[in-house]
Design an enzyme around this catalytic site. Structure first.
Site, PDB file in Angstrom:
ATOM      1  N   TYR A 104      -7.763   4.575   2.571  1.00 46.48           N
ATOM      2  CA  TYR A 104      -7.390   5.902   3.082  1.00 46.48           C
ATOM      3  C   TYR A 104      -8.292   6.305   4.249  1.00 46.48           C
ATOM      4  CZ  TYR A 104      -4.321   6.767  -0.888  1.00 46.48           C
ATOM      5  OH  TYR A 104      -3.299   6.706  -1.808  1.00 46.48           O
TER       6      TYR A 104
ATOM      7  N   LYS B 189       0.343   1.119  -1.767  1.00 47.34           N
ATOM      8  CA  LYS B 189      -0.807   0.618  -1.026  1.00 47.34           C
ATOM      9  C   LYS B 189      -1.828   0.049  -1.985  1.00 47.34           C
ATOM     10  CE  LYS B 189      -3.910   2.684  -2.109  1.00 47.34           C
ATOM     11  NZ  LYS B 189      -4.556   2.809  -3.463  1.00 47.34           N
TER      12      LYS B 189
HETATM   13  P1  NAD Z   1      -1.913   1.160 -13.606  1.00 49.58           P
HETATM   14  O1  NAD Z   1      -2.840   0.134 -14.131  1.00 49.58           O
HETATM   15  O2  NAD Z   1      -1.948   2.515 -14.228  1.00 49.58           O
HETATM   16  O3  NAD Z   1      -0.399   0.646 -13.691  1.00 49.58           O
HETATM   17  C1  NAD Z   1      -0.040  -0.655 -13.331  1.00 49.58           C
HETATM   18  C2  NAD Z   1       1.244  -1.042 -14.033  1.00 49.58           C
HETATM   19  O4  NAD Z   1       1.529  -2.399 -13.729  1.00 49.58           O
HETATM   20  C3  NAD Z   1       1.130  -0.933 -15.566  1.00 49.58           C
HETATM   21  O5  NAD Z   1       2.295  -0.357 -16.084  1.00 49.58           O
HETATM   22  C4  NAD Z   1       1.035  -2.383 -16.022  1.00 49.58           C
HETATM   23  O6  NAD Z   1       1.591  -2.581 -17.305  1.00 49.58           O
HETATM   24  C5  NAD Z   1       1.861  -3.082 -14.942  1.00 49.58           C
HETATM   25  N1  NAD Z   1       1.547  -4.503 -14.836  1.00 49.58           N
HETATM   26  C6  NAD Z   1       2.462  -5.458 -14.647  1.00 49.58           C
HETATM   27  N2  NAD Z   1       1.892  -6.670 -14.626  1.00 49.58           N
HETATM   28  C7  NAD Z   1       0.583  -6.478 -14.812  1.00 49.58           C
HETATM   29  C8  NAD Z   1      -0.534  -7.363 -14.892  1.00 49.58           C
HETATM   30  N3  NAD Z   1      -0.400  -8.685 -14.781  1.00 49.58           N
HETATM   31  N4  NAD Z   1      -1.751  -6.813 -15.074  1.00 49.58           N
HETATM   32  C9  NAD Z   1      -1.919  -5.485 -15.167  1.00 49.58           C
HETATM   33  N5  NAD Z   1      -0.895  -4.601 -15.100  1.00 49.58           N
HETATM   34  C10 NAD Z   1       0.357  -5.093 -14.938  1.00 49.58           C
HETATM   35  O7  NAD Z   1      -2.171   1.253 -12.052  1.00 49.58           O
HETATM   36  P2  NAD Z   1      -1.744   2.429 -11.078  1.00 49.58           P
HETATM   37  O8  NAD Z   1      -2.890   3.347 -10.904  1.00 49.58           O
HETATM   38  O9  NAD Z   1      -0.457   3.004 -11.488  1.00 49.58           O
HETATM   39  O10 NAD Z   1      -1.612   1.633  -9.686  1.00 49.58           O
HETATM   40  C11 NAD Z   1      -0.455   0.855  -9.379  1.00 49.58           C
HETATM   41  C12 NAD Z   1      -0.363   0.672  -7.871  1.00 49.58           C
HETATM   42  O11 NAD Z   1      -0.274   1.954  -7.254  1.00 49.58           O
HETATM   43  C13 NAD Z   1      -1.573  -0.001  -7.225  1.00 49.58           C
HETATM   44  O12 NAD Z   1      -1.146  -0.806  -6.157  1.00 49.58           O
HETATM   45  C14 NAD Z   1      -2.405   1.157  -6.688  1.00 49.58           C
HETATM   46  O13 NAD Z   1      -3.207   0.824  -5.592  1.00 49.58           O
HETATM   47  C15 NAD Z   1      -1.316   2.129  -6.297  1.00 49.58           C
HETATM   48  N6  NAD Z   1      -1.762   3.529  -6.361  1.00 49.58           N
HETATM   49  C16 NAD Z   1      -1.463   4.333  -5.306  1.00 49.58           C
HETATM   50  C17 NAD Z   1      -1.840   5.677  -5.341  1.00 49.58           C
HETATM   51  C18 NAD Z   1      -1.450   6.602  -4.210  1.00 49.58           C
HETATM   52  O14 NAD Z   1      -1.977   7.700  -4.138  1.00 49.58           O
HETATM   53  N7  NAD Z   1      -0.520   6.193  -3.358  1.00 49.58           N
HETATM   54  C19 NAD Z   1      -2.565   6.168  -6.424  1.00 49.58           C
HETATM   55  C20 NAD Z   1      -2.834   5.314  -7.491  1.00 49.58           C
HETATM   56  C21 NAD Z   1      -2.442   3.986  -7.441  1.00 49.58           C
END
Ligand code: NAD
Length: 388
Positions: free
Chosen positions: A242, A157
């Site tokens: 949420y 999401k």
């Molecule tokens: P994050 O920044 O920690 O990780 C993102 C990943 O995407 C990294 O490994 C990064 O290297 C990669 N990536 C690939 N192309 C990229 C670009 N062009 N720019 C930046 N990063 C790039 O983020 P996250 O917290 O892991 O979030 C990822 C997804 O998960 C988002 O959509 C977020 O909304 C979702 N999320 C959901 C929950 C939940 O509880 N369901 C919690 C946190 C995040």
């Protein structure tokens, strides 16, 4: 096992992977118990049916696209707790991460991809599902590539940054005859399901007002969450979703109109996105929802439903653990902790294995995107926006 808890589990008929593991000696014992379940919630009944028909010996191979914080600290650790899923592949643009994950999770070279060669997964039977965990504005690109490679997709999401992108994802998965689900983990969480039940069964009479808020103080000003192209917006897209979801599943209705106000007290840090936003939803049955989110202070994490004869709430409500319920009559019963991601992935795997619909399909993600766009429009115009 505690008898009252058993009854509670029966009434909810959730697919509690952790409960299955922790509370029932055998899977057979759990299934026998859940067979007795009766529920007024159709989507929950569908889950119970899945639990009884899935083949436990079959595990689907999951490849994680994006090895950031969520994949590292939540999803990868959740996979071994599932019954129907296993980590078989990764998609990453960072070779050093590929090496780390390869060593840690014993992933063969042939199951390691980057964003530029995802189409090669088409020849790889080890991977059944791609779990898209990249920044929001890349979800469509990665989902469409995975679907074209013949993989089912579980997408984090918010589904994407616009309704149009969501539609493209839905169309791509339909054309490829693959399933698409959105990572709405709280649809599988027992405290949330209990609150849905309290509302549906009118335990406190008709619901009148839902208050729902989720926000936190964001750190690093350089992160993608503050970059509109990748995030699609500020806290509304990230965590306000949420609160929006809660208002929708608690009311059991779709909102007919929305009004909103946004603030931006730090125009340098939040030059691209809103800092805080509050919105009101009107539902056709007469319920009003008053919701809010922020990137400027922490501790905002709750909902409360006011009904004719009392109230019920979760506070905290939306984190990975520690969710706490209360009722105005003092009769709240606690649920054992469970892993939201394991439950969400197991449910999706069972949907695929049994060819049954998911209760969190792409269309559900699209609905949220449409409403969030209307919330932004309302905040910008100062007008109430109709959603009908
Ligand atoms: P994050 O920044 O920690 O990780 C993102 C990943 O995407 C990294 O490994 C990064 O290297 C990669 N990536 C690939 N192309 C990229 C670009 N062009 N720019 C930046 N990063 C790039 O983020 P996250 O917290 O892991 O979030 C990822 C997804 O998960 C988002 O959509 C977020 O909304 C979702 N999320 C959901 C929950 C939940 O509880 N369901 C919690 C946190 C995040």
């Amino acid at each position: 096992m505690n008898k009252s808890r058993l009854v509670k589990v029966r009434n909810l008929t959730i697919i509690p992977v952790q409960i299955m593991k922790n509370q029932f000696h055998t899977r057979r014992e759990f299934l026998k118990t859940s067979t007795l379940a009766a529920t007024s919630l159709p989507f929950v009944s569908a889950l119970a049916a899945r639990a009884q028909t899935a083949a436990p010996e079959k595990k689907l191979g999951f490849a994680l696209a994006g090895l950031g914080s969520l994949s590292t600290y939540q999803i990868a650790p959740a996979l071994p707790k599932t019954h129907f899923c296993k980590l078989t592949g990764i998609i990453t643009g960072t070779p050093a991460k590929a090496e780390r994950w390869k060593a840690q999770y014993n992933i063969p070279d042939k199951n390691i991809y980057d964003y530029g060669n995802m189409e090669k997964m088409a020849d790889n039977p080890d991977i059944d599902v791609v779990y898209v965990v990249t920044p929001n504005g890349l979800h469509a690109e990665h989902t469409i590539k995975a679907a074209k490679a013949g993989k089912h997709v579980l997408c984090e999401k918010p589904m994407e940054v616009s309704p149009e992108k969501c539609r493209q994802m839905i169309d791509a998965c339909k054309s490829a005859n693959r399933m698409l689900a959105v990572g709405y983990r709280l649809h599988f969480e027992p405290n949330h399901l209990e609150c849905v039940r309290l509302g549906r069964e009118k335990v406190f009479g008709n619901m009148n007002l839902i208050q729902a808020e989720y926000g936190f103080r964001i750190g690093d000003p350089k992160q993608w969450r503050l970059n509109r192209a990748l995030s699609g917006g500020g806290p509304l897209m990230d965590v306000g979703i949420y609160a929006l979801q809660a208002a929708r599943y608690l009311s059991g209705e779709e909102p007919v109109s929305v009004s909103a106000i946004a603030t931006n007290n730090d125009p340098v840090k939040f030059k691209d996105i809103e800092e805080s936003i509050a919105w009101q939803l009107k539902f056709p049955g007469g319920i009003i929802a008053s919701c809010g989110t922020t990137y400027n202070f922490s501790g905002l994490d709750r909902f409360r439903v006011f009904a004719d004869r009392g109230w019920f709430e979760l506070a905290p409500a939306y984190g990975y653990g520690g969710i706490q319920g209360r009722r105005s009559d003092g009769k709240w019963t606690s649920f054992p902790p469970m892993d939201h991601f394991a439950a969400e992935m197991d449910d999706f795997a069972q949907c695929i294995l049994n060819n049954q619909p998911t209760k969190v399909p792409g269309e559900e993600g699209l609905r949220d995107l449409k409403i969030m766009m209307a919330i932004y429009e309302a905040a910008q115009s100062g007008k109430t926006i109709s959603l009908t």
